[in-house]
Enzyme design. Sequence first.
Site, short mmCIF file in Angstrom:
data_model
loop_
_atom_site.label_atom_id
_atom_site.label_comp_id
_atom_site.label_asym_id
_atom_site.label_seq_id
_atom_site.Cartn_x
_atom_site.Cartn_y
_atom_site.Cartn_z
CB ALA A 1 1.66 0.03 6.18
CG ASN B 1 8.48 -2.09 0.07
OD1 ASN B 1 7.94 -2.22 1.18
ND2 ASN B 1 9.05 -0.97 -0.34
NE ARG C 1 4.20 6.55 1.25
CZ ARG C 1 4.42 5.36 1.78
NH1 ARG C 1 4.83 4.34 1.02
NH2 ARG C 1 4.24 5.15 3.07
N PRO D 1 0.79 -1.23 0.00
CG PRO D 1 -0.11 -1.09 2.14
CD PRO D 1 0.53 -2.05 1.20
CG ASN D 2 -0.24 4.27 1.34
OD1 ASN D 2 -1.22 4.82 0.84
ND2 ASN D 2 -0.29 3.68 2.52
CD GLU E 1 11.41 -7.38 5.35
OE1 GLU E 1 12.16 -8.25 5.86
OE2 GLU E 1 10.72 -6.60 6.02
NE ARG F 1 10.40 5.83 8.38
CZ ARG F 1 9.45 5.72 7.46
NH1 ARG F 1 9.60 4.88 6.45
NH2 ARG F 1 8.35 6.45 7.55
CG HIS G 1 11.35 -2.27 4.14
ND1 HIS G 1 9.98 -2.24 4.07
CD2 HIS G 1 11.68 -3.45 4.73
CE1 HIS G 1 9.50 -3.35 4.61
NE2 HIS G 1 10.51 -4.10 5.01
CE1 TYR H 1 9.04 5.08 2.50
CE2 TYR H 1 7.48 6.87 2.84
CZ TYR H 1 8.02 5.66 3.24
OH TYR H 1 7.55 5.04 4.37
#
Length: 143
Positions: A76, A73, A17, A9-10, A97, A106, A99, A22
């Site tokens: 969330a 990825n 965003r 998502p996103n 995985e 974070r 990111h 990012y």
Amino acid sequence: MNILVINGPNLNMLGIREPEIYGKATYADLCAVIQAFAERIGVNVEIYQSNHEGALVDRIQAAYGKVDGIVINPAAYTHTSIALLDALKAVGIPAVEVHISDVSQREEFRQVSYVRLYCAKTICGHGFDGYLEAMDYLAEARI
Ligand code: DQA
């Protein structure tokens, strides 16, 4: 070799965003970079994005028997989704995985990753290059 890149998502909002986290490059830019790299290393790539957890589960299930490696990825859903972990375990396809940001630096709630329990490797904080490193890893390993 067939690689499936899955974005949660996103990530379709890249470029809009939180550019300070990012970057300013768009989702289309990301897809172009992935596609060009796949051609360079001689693999077939399909890129899939959804904002819906169930749709991501469906796409992982549909990869069974057709895909040799998954770059994921989960965005969330990384921090919440046992369903994505179970889907990866169900199909048994080697996965990495990724990111874009360095989640380890974070918020506390980003320190949990369910898919990490399955993935062969995690790449964080390398921006778009992380996807290419993950593809390279899967192509090299051919695990
Ligand atoms: C992300 C990190 C996640 O914590 C966040 O929810 C995202 C993007 C990353 O690529 O850095 O949406 O997966």
